[in-house]
Write an enzyme that holds these catalytic residues in place. Sequence first.
Site, PDB file in Angstrom:
ATOM      1  N   GLU A 458       5.555  -5.924  -0.436  1.00 27.26           N
ATOM      2  CA  GLU A 458       6.963  -6.116  -0.062  1.00 27.26           C
ATOM      3  C   GLU A 458       7.716  -4.797   0.010  1.00 27.26           C
ATOM      4  O   GLU A 458       8.884  -4.723  -0.382  1.00 27.26           O
ATOM      5  CB  GLU A 458       7.678  -7.056  -1.048  1.00 27.26           C
ATOM      6  CG  GLU A 458       7.190  -8.474  -1.036  1.00 27.26           C
ATOM      7  CD  GLU A 458       7.361  -9.125   0.312  1.00 27.26           C
ATOM      8  OE1 GLU A 458       8.197  -8.655   1.093  1.00 27.26           O
ATOM      9  OE2 GLU A 458       6.618 -10.077   0.585  1.00 27.26           O
TER      10      GLU A 458
HETATM   11  C1  LIG Z   1      -2.281  -8.184  -3.082  1.00 29.16           C
HETATM   12  C2  LIG Z   1      -1.475  -7.868  -1.861  1.00 29.16           C
HETATM   13  C3  LIG Z   1      -0.780  -8.885  -1.226  1.00 29.16           C
HETATM   14  C4  LIG Z   1      -0.107  -8.616  -0.038  1.00 29.16           C
HETATM   15  N1  LIG Z   1       0.452  -9.651   0.670  1.00 29.16           N
HETATM   16  C5  LIG Z   1       0.912  -9.409   1.934  1.00 29.16           C
HETATM   17  C6  LIG Z   1       1.308 -10.493   2.781  1.00 29.16           C
HETATM   18  O1  LIG Z   1       1.263 -11.663   2.389  1.00 29.16           O
HETATM   19  N2  LIG Z   1       1.726 -10.202   4.032  1.00 29.16           N
HETATM   20  C7  LIG Z   1       1.767  -8.928   4.514  1.00 29.16           C
HETATM   21  O2  LIG Z   1       2.140  -8.743   5.659  1.00 29.16           O
HETATM   22  N3  LIG Z   1       1.414  -7.889   3.729  1.00 29.16           N
HETATM   23  C8  LIG Z   1       0.981  -8.099   2.465  1.00 29.16           C
HETATM   24  N4  LIG Z   1       0.583  -7.052   1.668  1.00 29.16           N
HETATM   25  C9  LIG Z   1       0.622  -5.712   2.229  1.00 29.16           C
HETATM   26  C10 LIG Z   1       1.608  -4.800   1.560  1.00 29.16           C
HETATM   27  O3  LIG Z   1       2.916  -5.151   1.929  1.00 29.16           O
HETATM   28  C11 LIG Z   1       1.201  -3.364   1.926  1.00 29.16           C
HETATM   29  O4  LIG Z   1       0.045  -3.068   1.162  1.00 29.16           O
HETATM   30  C12 LIG Z   1       2.295  -2.381   1.660  1.00 29.16           C
HETATM   31  O5  LIG Z   1       3.367  -2.570   2.555  1.00 29.16           O
HETATM   32  C13 LIG Z   1       1.807  -0.942   1.786  1.00 29.16           C
HETATM   33  O6  LIG Z   1       1.076  -0.740   2.957  1.00 29.16           O
HETATM   34  P1  LIG Z   1      -0.357  -0.018   2.882  1.00 29.16           P
HETATM   35  O7  LIG Z   1      -1.171  -0.746   1.889  1.00 29.16           O
HETATM   36  O8  LIG Z   1      -0.856   0.120   4.243  1.00 29.16           O
HETATM   37  O9  LIG Z   1      -0.045   1.411   2.257  1.00 29.16           O
HETATM   38  P2  LIG Z   1       0.533   2.654   3.050  1.00 29.16           P
HETATM   39  O10 LIG Z   1       1.664   2.238   3.904  1.00 29.16           O
HETATM   40  O11 LIG Z   1      -0.582   3.404   3.642  1.00 29.16           O
HETATM   41  O12 LIG Z   1       1.131   3.499   1.836  1.00 29.16           O
HETATM   42  C14 LIG Z   1       0.333   4.304   0.966  1.00 29.16           C
HETATM   43  C15 LIG Z   1       1.265   5.207   0.162  1.00 29.16           C
HETATM   44  O13 LIG Z   1       1.974   6.079   1.067  1.00 29.16           O
HETATM   45  C16 LIG Z   1       3.372   5.947   0.880  1.00 29.16           C
HETATM   46  N5  LIG Z   1       4.055   6.029   2.181  1.00 29.16           N
HETATM   47  C17 LIG Z   1       3.713   5.406   3.327  1.00 29.16           C
HETATM   48  N6  LIG Z   1       4.583   5.718   4.298  1.00 29.16           N
HETATM   49  C18 LIG Z   1       5.502   6.539   3.759  1.00 29.16           C
HETATM   50  C19 LIG Z   1       6.660   7.203   4.253  1.00 29.16           C
HETATM   51  N7  LIG Z   1       7.064   7.058   5.514  1.00 29.16           N
HETATM   52  N8  LIG Z   1       7.350   7.985   3.403  1.00 29.16           N
HETATM   53  C20 LIG Z   1       6.972   8.120   2.127  1.00 29.16           C
HETATM   54  N9  LIG Z   1       5.885   7.520   1.591  1.00 29.16           N
HETATM   55  C21 LIG Z   1       5.160   6.740   2.402  1.00 29.16           C
HETATM   56  C22 LIG Z   1       3.575   4.580   0.255  1.00 29.16           C
HETATM   57  O14 LIG Z   1       4.783   4.512  -0.476  1.00 29.16           O
HETATM   58  C23 LIG Z   1       2.335   4.440  -0.618  1.00 29.16           C
HETATM   59  O15 LIG Z   1       2.552   5.044  -1.854  1.00 29.16           O
HETATM   60  C24 LIG Z   1      -0.048  -7.298   0.459  1.00 29.16           C
HETATM   61  C25 LIG Z   1      -0.696  -6.273  -0.239  1.00 29.16           C
HETATM   62  C26 LIG Z   1      -1.414  -6.547  -1.372  1.00 29.16           C
HETATM   63  C27 LIG Z   1      -2.131  -5.424  -2.069  1.00 29.16           C
END
Ligand SMILES: Cc1cc2nc3c(=O)[nH]c(=O)nc-3n(C[C@H](O)[C@H](O)[C@H](O)COP(=O)(O)OP(=O)(O)OC[C@H]3O[C@@H](n4cnc5c(N)ncnc54)[C@H](O)[C@@H]3O)c2cc1C
Length: 607
Positions: A458
């Site tokens: 989220e």
């Molecule tokens: C158990 C679980 C349940 C989930 N359920 C859902 C769901 O039901 N539906 C859904 O759509 N998604 C879901 N998600 C996805 C979740 O919302 C994403 O994992 C989250 O938004 C982060 O995306 P990412 O994992 O690709 O990490 P990334 O976006 O790659 O982020 C990795 C790190 O980089 C940092 N970062 C990335 N971009 C920036 C920026 N521009 N500036 C500064 N820092 C940055 C982040 O803060 C983080 O620390 C779920 C995830 C998990 C683990």
Amino acid sequence: MSVRPTVDFLLYDWLSVDSLNQRERFADHSRETFDAVLDTCERIAREKYAPFNRLVDTQEPHFDGEKVILPQATHDAQKAYADSGMLSAAQDYEIGGMQLPYSVEAAANAFFAMASVSIGSGMLTTGNANLLMAHGTDMQKRVFALNEFNGRFSGTMCLSEPQAGSSLSDVATRAVPDGADSEADPLGPRYRLKGNKMWISAGEHELTENIVHLVLAKIPGPDGKPVPGVKGISLFIVPKKLVDTDGQLTGERNDVALAGLNHKCGWRGTTNTLLNFGEGKYPVRGDAGAIGYLVGRPGEGLKCMFHMMNEARIGVGMAATMLGMAGYHASLDYAKNRPQGRPMGPAGKDPAQPQVRIIEHADVKRMLLAQKSYAEGALALELYCARLVDEQHTGAPEAADDARLLLEVLTPIAKSWPSEWCLEANSLAIQVHGGYGYTRDFPVEQYWRDNRLNMIHEGTHGIQGMDLLGRKVLMENGKGLQLLADRINATIQRAIQVPELAAHANALGKALQDVGAATKAAWATGNPTDALANAVPYLQAFGHTVLAWIWLDVALAAQAQPDSHARTGRLAAMRFFFHYELPKIGAWLQVVRDRDLTCASLPEDAF
Ligand SMILES: Cc1cc2nc3c(=O)[nH]c(=O)nc-3n(C[C@H](O)[C@H](O)[C@H](O)COP(=O)(O)OP(=O)(O)OC[C@H]3O[C@@H](n4cnc5c(N)ncnc54)[C@H](O)[C@@H]3O)c2cc1C
């Protein structure tokens, strides 16, 4: 030990939620009806959720090649939840709802989060259905939303993709019109979707007759290429199984396939999936491509989705809070029973004396009071935000608009603060248990693992920080921040009259000024790179200031009550927060004020 007295105190003695029955929408309600809902949910959580929390952790969902298998306990718990009517608690009577205030609904759902967060209480399903009630056509509401409210169907939100998590503008799932009659489909303009969605919670299971996926995808522009940025994103209903206009299954499977289950650190009672849309595993009417029905207008997908995300963010904050509360209660119970060590007197320790229980050690008391101040403070914050949602929906126009704007500013805090500090509470709960806390013989390690998710999904902590400092405190010329400052100042004015609270009121006033000054200093160069380099320390300082305000306001209500252990405990938790926590904001705000680029400017090779 029960959390109910705390819930009752916050709802009734602090927020006066019972007075909502003076509003037309809630006229049939009273404290008795609210209590009846709370009693029922507390009972179902106690009987159908809590006993199975460890079981759903150890018996992870698995795929047998055809179906995803979940423990029977999950089926029973979710059936009991749906049967209670809670999925449609806030809806109109005419569609089978209870017209319950959101504050009472949120409080009632808190019992499930505490008993077993990962069995789940339908947060995604109600959020999904609420979005459709706000943005769907009458037919979409009737066919999809109403069948989610009655428990036949469940819902998901499909935003993330393997390469697009925080950066949703990069979603690659495509949607193209499905044939010449695509606009004429009674369920909404019909498209074919192709793409992969990652991390989708509750994306596959047999708990309900059908699953309603809400999917973000891009419709290619006239040049055949997807429109870049968030403006190109649209929202679609993609049912797992196709339905007719009466909501009955047609017998056709949609082209949505489970590519795999993710094996998580915690929250294992809920499936988490990689879904392939439209790859041809289940061709529909002879063709590959998942059938989806457009919701709202093309290009407005993210705007519609935010309807679901804001609710989900308060829900995530509440889940984090109740995990913190569960750990607090477990470690308090342990500390009252575990004999270990002897007090240090002026003549040292007396080995002839029996050991004392660890709750008698000052450091253990510190860890318990820290947990109490984080978890009960966070619960107060979440219920305050829920009360603002009621104000936004049923208040007089000006008050409703103020509530809307306050929620804009407070939502990043409601999501992120409990995610960070109630996780810290869980860590302290393990610490109170010593070595036993690090084993699976006690529940606290699971609470920590379950809670570790909340800073990630989220919107990560980093994203919440940038949302707060980069958008929310600036929006509408800073009016939201000003409204919040007015509310904080009103509490300060009341507290300053109470001798026991006056020093804290002054400390809060100073913190508020410091946050205001840091906000200005962060943006002094007008350069987002400077301002946002320390968005997370800003989020932390802002959050601690908000929590100090919440605690001071709660203390005013507690103060007015007759002497009791509960009153003494609440005032002590408030004092703890002012003495041990609020001073931390100095360090966080300093780097914000200085636009410190120590981290941001470090060349990659120097790491
Ligand atoms: C158990 C679980 C349940 C989930 N359920 C859902 C769901 O039901 N539906 C859904 O759509 N998604 C879901 N998600 C996805 C979740 O919302 C994403 O994992 C989250 O938004 C982060 O995306 P990412 O994992 O690709 O990490 P990334 O976006 O790659 O982020 C990795 C790190 O980089 C940092 N970062 C990335 N971009 C920036 C920026 N521009 N500036 C500064 N820092 C940055 C982040 O803060 C983080 O620390 C779920 C995830 C998990 C683990």
